[in-house]
Design a protein around this motif. Structure first.
Motif, mmCIF file in Angstrom:
data_model
loop_
_atom_site.group_PDB
_atom_site.id
_atom_site.type_symbol
_atom_site.label_atom_id
_atom_site.label_comp_id
_atom_site.label_asym_id
_atom_site.label_seq_id
_atom_site.Cartn_x
_atom_site.Cartn_y
_atom_site.Cartn_z
ATOM 1 N N ARG A 1 0.830 -1.207 0.000
ATOM 2 C CA ARG A 1 0.000 0.000 0.000
ATOM 3 C C ARG A 1 0.866 1.259 0.000
ATOM 4 O O ARG A 1 0.454 2.291 -0.560
ATOM 5 C CB ARG A 1 -0.937 -0.022 1.205
ATOM 6 N N TYR A 2 2.024 1.194 0.620
ATOM 7 C CA TYR A 2 2.918 2.349 0.565
ATOM 8 C C TYR A 2 3.402 2.590 -0.860
ATOM 9 O O TYR A 2 3.581 3.742 -1.280
ATOM 10 C CB TYR A 2 4.102 2.162 1.510
ATOM 11 N N ARG A 3 3.609 1.527 -1.606
ATOM 12 C CA ARG A 3 4.014 1.702 -3.004
ATOM 13 C C ARG A 3 2.902 2.352 -3.812
ATOM 14 O O ARG A 3 3.149 3.266 -4.617
ATOM 15 C CB ARG A 3 4.389 0.346 -3.619
ATOM 16 N N VAL A 4 1.672 1.895 -3.608
ATOM 17 C CA VAL A 4 0.532 2.498 -4.301
ATOM 18 C C VAL A 4 0.358 3.951 -3.857
ATOM 19 O O VAL A 4 0.089 4.848 -4.663
ATOM 20 C CB VAL A 4 -0.742 1.685 -4.045
ATOM 21 N N MET A 5 0.520 4.180 -2.557
ATOM 22 C CA MET A 5 0.398 5.538 -2.019
ATOM 23 C C MET A 5 1.445 6.457 -2.644
ATOM 24 O O MET A 5 1.150 7.595 -3.038
ATOM 25 C CB MET A 5 0.566 5.486 -0.502
ATOM 26 N N LEU A 6 2.672 5.948 -2.751
ATOM 27 C CA LEU A 6 3.743 6.746 -3.334
ATOM 28 C C LEU A 6 3.443 7.065 -4.802
ATOM 29 O O LEU A 6 3.672 8.193 -5.265
ATOM 30 C CB LEU A 6 5.070 5.997 -3.219
ATOM 31 N N ALA A 7 2.902 6.078 -5.527
ATOM 32 C CA ALA A 7 2.543 6.308 -6.929
ATOM 33 C C ALA A 7 1.464 7.385 -7.047
ATOM 34 O O ALA A 7 1.504 8.238 -7.944
ATOM 35 C CB ALA A 7 2.077 5.007 -7.568
ATOM 36 N N LEU A 8 0.485 7.375 -6.137
ATOM 37 C CA LEU A 8 -0.581 8.380 -6.168
ATOM 38 C C LEU A 8 -0.034 9.765 -5.843
ATOM 39 O O LEU A 8 -0.465 10.766 -6.434
ATOM 40 C CB LEU A 8 -1.683 8.003 -5.177
ATOM 41 N N VAL A 9 0.913 9.844 -4.919
ATOM 42 C CA VAL A 9 1.513 11.138 -4.584
ATOM 43 C C VAL A 9 2.308 11.672 -5.766
ATOM 44 O O VAL A 9 2.256 12.873 -6.073
ATOM 45 C CB VAL A 9 2.401 11.008 -3.330
ATOM 46 N N VAL A 10 3.047 10.799 -6.439
ATOM 47 C CA VAL A 10 3.777 11.211 -7.645
ATOM 48 C C VAL A 10 2.805 11.746 -8.692
ATOM 49 O O VAL A 10 3.028 12.795 -9.311
ATOM 50 C CB VAL A 10 4.599 10.035 -8.197
ATOM 51 N N ARG B 1 9.125 5.805 4.715
ATOM 52 C CA ARG B 1 8.502 4.570 5.202
ATOM 53 C C ARG B 1 8.912 3.348 4.386
ATOM 54 O O ARG B 1 8.680 2.217 4.815
ATOM 55 C CB ARG B 1 6.986 4.709 5.159
ATOM 56 N N MET B 2 9.502 3.587 3.209
ATOM 57 C CA MET B 2 9.889 2.480 2.324
ATOM 58 C C MET B 2 11.404 2.410 2.265
ATOM 59 O O MET B 2 12.047 3.275 1.667
ATOM 60 C CB MET B 2 9.302 2.693 0.926
ATOM 61 N N GLN B 3 11.977 1.423 2.898
ATOM 62 C CA GLN B 3 13.427 1.225 2.923
ATOM 63 C C GLN B 3 13.763 -0.165 2.390
ATOM 64 O O GLN B 3 13.382 -1.153 3.008
ATOM 65 C CB GLN B 3 13.964 1.411 4.340
ATOM 66 N N PRO B 4 14.440 -0.249 1.237
ATOM 67 C CA PRO B 4 14.862 0.884 0.413
ATOM 68 C C PRO B 4 13.718 1.438 -0.422
ATOM 69 O O PRO B 4 12.795 0.701 -0.781
ATOM 70 C CB PRO B 4 15.949 0.273 -0.485
ATOM 71 N N ALA B 5 13.789 2.716 -0.727
ATOM 72 C CA ALA B 5 12.751 3.347 -1.533
ATOM 73 C C ALA B 5 12.912 2.940 -2.992
ATOM 74 O O ALA B 5 14.029 2.787 -3.479
ATOM 75 C CB ALA B 5 12.838 4.867 -1.409
ATOM 76 N N PRO B 6 11.800 2.740 -3.715
ATOM 77 C CA PRO B 6 11.908 2.398 -5.139
ATOM 78 C C PRO B 6 12.535 3.544 -5.920
ATOM 79 O O PRO B 6 12.354 4.716 -5.584
ATOM 80 C CB PRO B 6 10.456 2.162 -5.557
ATOM 81 N N PHE B 7 13.262 3.196 -6.969
ATOM 82 C CA PHE B 7 13.997 4.204 -7.726
ATOM 83 C C PHE B 7 13.064 5.225 -8.364
ATOM 84 O O PHE B 7 13.437 6.381 -8.572
ATOM 85 C CB PHE B 7 14.844 3.523 -8.811
#
Length: 389
Positions: A74-83, A133-139
């Motif tokens: 969900r953090y990955r999806v959240m990060l995509a939405l923020v981008v 919150r994401m370690q490591p963070a996606p590129f």
């Protein structure tokens, strides 16, 4: 045994609540018939239309829903939405201009109101929170600033953002803007060079003669207690006197106002971080390391150059980073005594009540400070002994 439910991310939930409240209660953007008349603020739905505005609201609600029960996916999806949220901002402004400014209104301009600035600021905070919150963070998390820059550049190149009030101010002051940038950078560079030469020498003196440490730091701390405007003002009288008494100084461009008092004051303010960090870093090298170096036959100068400085370099660079960021901000204030830089736009805008002119000076100053922070932070990480090895 049932696994415990994940704890809601209260930081994200709070940020989303703040930006939703501002978007629904405050203006998102404004329209002015020309530079003189007051602008008319428009809320989110009136500014962008129901479809676009509903999409923004839905994106923020989706981020809040994901933050209620977060997990790595969900953090990955959240990060995509923020981008996505950040990258659509320049497109929203272009759409707003298309809806509310006709082609036969050459003097009309669009401004970013509280809602637009809040969305940009909160979106940046959400990006930082999700990345941490994401370690490591996606590129691909860097797609947000890169996409924001590329989309904005493309829209500016095509003329879709030409009616934006900030760009209107830039287009009418294009040559002045680049002169201000050159002046700002030259003052920062001169202050940084002067503080490095004097500061490193003072730090070396505190290392060689420890009893000088107290008076040197006392003097540098005294400079920090003087308000910047007061120090600029105190330098006007002696420099004016010297310039009148010695004409050669006038030929060099040294007067009571201008770049000379600005450079002197900036160097005085910049010395403390450089001297403190350098002195602490050089004296903090483990005594066992110094003894081993002397045991290998190194002289004191070789120990300083080959042992102390390489080990202390990350902390020294941190002091230079603080000095550079401080100087970038103080150069803007130095415009009050005739120094060049972006401060001239800031104070002109304040005098005319033109906030877009203020932003034309403030935003590049902020960008320079952030760029300096990123570059010196990366350099300090690269100079860590383990990284270089």
């Amino acid at each position: 045994m049932e696994s415990p439910r994940p704890t809601p991310n209260r930081v994200v939930l709070t940020l989303v609540c703040i930006v939703l409240a501002v978007l629904l209660l405050a203006d998102f953007a404004s329209v002015q018939a020309n530079r003189i008349v007051p602008g008319q603020g428009l809320g989110l739905f009136k500014a962008l239309g129901s479809v676009w505005a509903s999409g923004l609201i839905a994106c923020l609600l989706a981020i809040a829903a994901l933050a209620w029960r977060p997990n790595p996916l969900r953090y990955r999806v959240m990060l995509a939405l923020v981008v996505l949220l950040l990258c659509q901002l320049p497109l929203s402004l272009a759409w707003f201009i298309h809806l509310h400014i006709a082609a036969d209104q050459p003097y009309a301009r669009a401004g970013i109101a509280a809602g637009g600035w809040t969305l940009l600021f909160i979106g940046s905070l959400l990006l930082i929170e999700c990345r941490q919150r994401m370690q490591p963070a996606p590129f691909w998390w860097r797609a947000a600033p890169l996409g924001l820059a590329l989309i904005s550049a493309w829209l500016i190149y095509n003329g879709d953002l030409a009616a934006l009030s900030l760009l209107r101010e830039y287009s009418s002051r294009r040559s002045e803007f680049w002169q201000a940038l050159a002046g700002h950078l030259s003052l920062v560079g001169g202050a940084l060079l002067g503080s490095l030469i004097i500061g490193l020498l003072l730090a070396w003196l505190t290392l060689r003669v420890p009893r000088l440490q107290r008076p040197i730091f006392g003097l540098l701390n005294f400079f920090q207690t003087i308000p910047s405007l007061a120090l600029f003002g105190l330098l006007i009288a002696p420099l004016s006197y010297l310039a009148n008494k010695y004409p050669v100084l006038q030929e060099l461009g040294i007067h009571g106002i201008g770049w000379a008092p600005a450079i002197i004051a900036l160097v005085a303010y910049s010395l403390l971080p450089v001297v403190r960090n350098t002195s602490v870093a050089l004296s903090g090298v483990a005594p066992a390391v110094i003894e081993s170096a002397h045991g290998m036959g190194m002289s004191s100068w070789q120990v300083l150059r080959q042992v102390r400085v390489p080990l202390a370099l990350p902390v020294i660079i941190e002091g230079i980073r603080i000095t550079t960021i401080q100087a970038i901000g103080l150069v803007a204030v130095a415009a009050l005594i005739g120094a060049s830089g972006f401060g001239s736009f800031i104070f002109q805008g304040l005098g005319q009540g033109a906030m877009d002119l203020v932003l034309l000076g403030a935003l590049p100053t902020i960008f320079l400070a952030l760029l300096a922070d990123a570059l010196f932070s990366a350099l300090a990480r690269h100079c860590q002994p383990g990284v270089r090895a």
